[in-house]
Scaffold this active site. Structure first.
Site, short mmCIF file in Angstrom:
data_model
loop_
_atom_site.label_atom_id
_atom_site.label_comp_id
_atom_site.label_asym_id
_atom_site.label_seq_id
_atom_site.Cartn_x
_atom_site.Cartn_y
_atom_site.Cartn_z
N ILE A 234 0.74 -1.21 0.14
CA ILE A 234 -0.02 0.06 -0.06
C ILE A 234 0.82 1.26 0.07
CG2 ILE A 234 -1.95 1.18 1.22
CD1 ILE A 234 -2.59 -1.39 2.44
N THR B 21 -6.41 -0.53 10.36
CA THR B 21 -7.13 -1.36 9.68
C THR B 21 -8.50 -1.65 10.25
OG1 THR B 21 -7.57 -3.82 9.32
CG2 THR B 21 -5.76 -3.20 11.00
N ASP B 22 -9.49 -2.24 9.64
CA ASP B 22 -10.85 -2.52 10.10
C ASP B 22 -10.62 -3.65 11.30
OD1 ASP B 22 -10.43 -4.70 8.38
OD2 ASP B 22 -12.45 -4.15 7.12
N GLU B 23 -9.58 -4.38 11.07
CA GLU B 23 -9.42 -5.51 11.92
C GLU B 23 -9.55 -5.23 13.48
OE1 GLU B 23 -6.81 -8.40 8.89
OE2 GLU B 23 -7.34 -9.13 10.99
N TYR C 293 -2.09 -9.71 15.05
CA TYR C 293 -1.95 -8.61 14.19
C TYR C 293 -2.86 -7.51 14.53
CZ TYR C 293 -2.73 -5.92 10.29
OH TYR C 293 -3.01 -4.85 9.33
N LYS D 10 -2.17 -3.62 16.11
CA LYS D 10 -2.85 -2.46 15.07
C LYS D 10 -3.61 -1.58 16.45
CE LYS D 10 -2.07 -1.30 11.71
NZ LYS D 10 -0.97 -0.32 11.20
N PRO E 201 -5.88 -22.62 -1.46
CA PRO E 201 -6.15 -23.13 -0.21
C PRO E 201 -7.37 -22.23 0.41
CG PRO E 201 -4.03 -22.16 -0.05
CD PRO E 201 -4.60 -22.10 -1.62
N ARG F 254 -8.16 -20.83 9.83
CA ARG F 254 -7.20 -20.07 10.57
C ARG F 254 -7.96 -20.09 12.09
NH1 ARG F 254 -6.94 -14.07 8.27
NH2 ARG F 254 -5.25 -14.90 6.93
N PRO F 255 -6.76 -20.28 13.11
CA PRO F 255 -7.40 -19.92 14.55
C PRO F 255 -7.89 -18.43 14.69
CG PRO F 255 -5.18 -20.97 14.37
CD PRO F 255 -5.61 -20.57 12.88
N TYR G 86 22.52 -2.30 -0.01
CA TYR G 86 22.52 -1.91 1.05
C TYR G 86 22.90 -2.63 2.32
CZ TYR G 86 19.68 1.96 -0.62
OH TYR G 86 19.36 3.10 -1.38
P1 NAD Z 1 2.84 -4.84 3.54
O1 NAD Z 1 3.47 -5.79 4.37
O2 NAD Z 1 3.11 -4.97 2.11
O3 NAD Z 1 4.33 -3.63 3.65
C1 NAD Z 1 4.88 -3.29 4.92
C2 NAD Z 1 6.27 -2.55 4.69
O4 NAD Z 1 6.55 -2.08 5.91
C3 NAD Z 1 7.21 -3.40 4.06
O5 NAD Z 1 7.67 -2.67 2.97
C4 NAD Z 1 8.07 -3.80 5.20
O6 NAD Z 1 9.48 -3.67 4.67
C5 NAD Z 1 8.14 -2.38 5.97
N1 NAD Z 1 8.25 -2.41 7.43
C6 NAD Z 1 7.93 -3.49 8.10
N2 NAD Z 1 8.72 -3.30 9.53
C7 NAD Z 1 9.10 -2.16 9.36
C8 NAD Z 1 10.10 -1.51 10.28
N3 NAD Z 1 10.29 -1.90 11.54
N4 NAD Z 1 10.66 -0.16 9.73
C9 NAD Z 1 10.41 0.20 8.59
N5 NAD Z 1 9.95 -0.44 7.79
C10 NAD Z 1 9.28 -1.59 7.98
O7 NAD Z 1 1.85 -4.17 4.26
P2 NAD Z 1 0.60 -3.33 3.36
O8 NAD Z 1 -0.19 -4.50 3.10
O9 NAD Z 1 1.03 -2.40 2.44
O10 NAD Z 1 0.00 -2.47 4.67
C11 NAD Z 1 0.39 -1.17 5.07
C12 NAD Z 1 -0.39 -0.73 6.21
O11 NAD Z 1 -1.65 -0.89 5.91
C13 NAD Z 1 0.18 -1.48 7.25
O12 NAD Z 1 0.14 -0.71 8.47
C14 NAD Z 1 -1.14 -2.32 7.67
O13 NAD Z 1 -1.71 -2.65 8.78
C15 NAD Z 1 -2.45 -1.42 6.92
N6 NAD Z 1 -3.54 -1.76 6.35
C16 NAD Z 1 -3.25 -3.16 5.27
C17 NAD Z 1 -4.39 -3.73 4.76
C18 NAD Z 1 -4.25 -4.41 3.73
O14 NAD Z 1 -5.21 -5.27 3.10
N7 NAD Z 1 -3.18 -5.10 3.13
C19 NAD Z 1 -5.77 -3.13 5.00
C20 NAD Z 1 -5.68 -2.13 6.02
C21 NAD Z 1 -4.69 -1.40 6.64
O1 TDX Z 2 -4.68 -18.75 1.72
C1 TDX Z 2 -5.61 -18.28 2.27
N1 TDX Z 2 -6.85 -18.81 2.18
C2 TDX Z 2 -7.87 -18.13 2.80
O2 TDX Z 2 -9.11 -18.91 2.67
C3 TDX Z 2 -5.41 -16.98 2.65
C4 TDX Z 2 -4.07 -16.25 2.77
C5 TDX Z 2 -6.63 -16.23 3.24
N2 TDX Z 2 -7.76 -16.93 3.20
C6 TDX Z 2 -9.07 -16.10 3.91
C7 TDX Z 2 -8.70 -15.58 5.19
C8 TDX Z 2 -9.52 -14.34 5.18
O3 TDX Z 2 -10.91 -14.81 5.45
O4 TDX Z 2 -9.28 -14.98 3.20
C9 TDX Z 2 -9.59 -13.73 3.68
C10 TDX Z 2 -8.47 -12.85 3.49
O5 TDX Z 2 -7.39 -13.28 4.08
P1 TDX Z 2 -5.92 -12.27 4.03
O6 TDX Z 2 -5.40 -11.95 2.76
O7 TDX Z 2 -4.96 -12.94 4.89
O8 TDX Z 2 -6.65 -10.93 4.77
P2 TDX Z 2 -7.09 -10.72 6.31
O9 TDX Z 2 -6.84 -11.74 7.23
O10 TDX Z 2 -8.46 -10.26 6.03
O11 TDX Z 2 -6.27 -9.40 6.67
C11 TDX Z 2 -6.23 -8.47 5.67
O12 TDX Z 2 -6.82 -7.13 5.66
C12 TDX Z 2 -6.86 -6.47 6.92
C13 TDX Z 2 -4.66 -7.69 5.56
O13 TDX Z 2 -3.57 -8.76 5.34
C14 TDX Z 2 -4.31 -6.79 6.74
O14 TDX Z 2 -3.03 -6.41 6.72
C15 TDX Z 2 -5.53 -5.81 6.91
O15 TDX Z 2 -5.30 -5.18 8.12
#
Ligand code: NAD
Ligand code: TDX
Length: 351
Positions: A16, A129-131, A155, A159, A210, A286-287, A346
């Protein structure tokens, strides 16, 4: 409207954060610099940032836990705004190893807040996050900003803790801070551990898909470019101390989503859907698996005029198209080649 010039983006090599940075340089009127501080964990990928102007995008390999480094960056680059994405972000990893989630997501956020505490002219936006709200039942009304916190995974708990730190530092030390809670993001450049890119990658490889439990869990899907646009609106006009929920308005049961994805991959490749649907494999749940997330999103629509622009099926097809058209991006992640540049350039000299 808040005026800002130079941003410090944490975690900008992730999914993101990199989308936010790429889009920031297309925003009319933004002429500043972005300093991108990223520790380059497994989720950091410099392939996500190719083509940016090095005069305006300054990449720094470093950790948000390093408060002295963050102070130096803020002072040297005249940073007026921090946008905090850096986190450990995958629920399944948090179940197997929660400690890093506490370090980065909780302690790391506190370090950043302490830097801002000494520099209250810097605005801090916290990406959450909404979680943190926990799980909805099928019939429950959607989450709003007033929903109580009930995190169910390590997680989500990390957050939630970071959200509380932001709120309390802002109130106690009179900082300018905003927080947003987004629903599940999807789009290009997402690490193939999350549901959508994992399923696409496995379809393309002919590997099992899966599905946890019975696939009845529901997520609200938000295109990453919509998320980036919403955060930009909050930076521009979000009121200090306010919280904004950002949803996609797209609730899908996981199994229905995987079916849709299989059908779209099949159509793109001119093959029968059944070839891909046959890969679906139900695996152990997932637990603590949250049943349903859904965001109402009325506040950000009403106060900042932001609404999601992507229709999910169109966005999903475009996302699948992107992965099909970028096999080298997936291959470099899978083989670990995406790490070579950072290891070569780096290694041993993190900022
Ligand atoms: P991501 O895992 O793809 O990226 C996280 C980035 O943070 C990576 O580039 C990693 O190297 C960096 N990072 C991790 N630890 C670090 C540290 N100690 N110092 C500096 N950099 C560090 O995550 P994402 O999916 O891009 O999520 C970004 C943000 O959005 C997170 O805060 C997550 O909680 C939030 N978010 C994600 C989702 C989603 O669906 N992915 C939804 C809602 C909120
Ligand atoms: O292999 C899988 N099979 C499966 O059924 C995986 C990876 C996930 N799932 C299910 C679990 C969830 O119900 O799919 C749904 C989505 O799973 P994830 O992609 O792991 O997302 P989720 O756990 O919902 O969390 C995500 O949304 C909120 C992001 O990973 C978080 O970073 C964000 O905050």
């Amino acid at each position: 409207m808040r005026k800002f010039q130079n941003l410090l983006v944490t975690g900008g090599a992730g999914f993101i954060g990199s989308a936010f940075i790429r889009s920031a340089f297309t925003r009319p009127g933004f002429t500043g610099t972005i300093v991108n501080l990223d520790a380059m964990t497994y989720a950091g990928n410099l392939d996500n940032l190719v083509g940016l102007d090095p005069a305006r995008h300054v990449f720094v390999h470093g950790d948000i836990l390093d408060g002295a480094l963050v102070e130096r960056l803020v002072d040297t680059h005249a940073i007026d705004t921090i946008v905090h994405f850096a986190a450990e972000s995958h629920v399944d990893r948090s179940i197997h190893g929660p400690a890093e989630f506490i370090q980065t997501n909780v302690v790391g956020t506190m370090r950043l807040l302490d830097v801002v505490r000494a520099r209250p002219h810097v605005h801090f936006h916290h990406v959450s996050t909404d979680e943190v709200y926990g799980s909805l039942g099928f019939e429950d009304p959607m989450f709003t900003e007033e929903h109580p916190y009930k995190p169910n995974s390590p997680y989500a708990a990390s957050k939630a803790a970071s959200d509380h730190l932001v709120r309390s530092w802002a109130r106690t030390y009179k900082l300018s801070a905003t927080t947003s809670h987004a629903s599940n993001n999807y789009g290009p450049y997402q690490f193939p551990e999350k549901l959508i890119p994992l399923m696409i990658a496995n379809c393309l490889d002919g590997k099992p898909l899966p599905v946890y439990g019975d696939g009845g869990n529901i997520r609200d899907w938000l295109h990453v470019d919509d998320h980036a646009a919403a955060i930009w609106r909050v930076l521009e006009d979000g009121a200090p101390h306010e919280v904004y929920d950002i949803g996609g308005g797209n609730e899908w049961k996981n199994l229905a989503l995987v079916h849709c994805l299989c059908d779209a991959v099949a159509e793109l490749r001119g093959e029968p859907s059944e070839k891909y649907r046959a890969l679906i494999t139900f695996v152990a749940d997932r637990p603590g698996h949250d049943l349903r997330y859904a965001i109402a999103g009325d506040k950000i629509a009403r106060e900042l005029g932001w609404r999601p622009s992507y229709d999910f099926v169109t966005g999903l097809r475009a996302t699948i198209r992107w992965y099909v058209d970028h096999p080298e991006w997936i291959a470099r992640v899978k083989t670990g080649a995406y790490r070579q540049w950072i290891d070569t350039n780096y290694a041993g000299r993190s900022a």
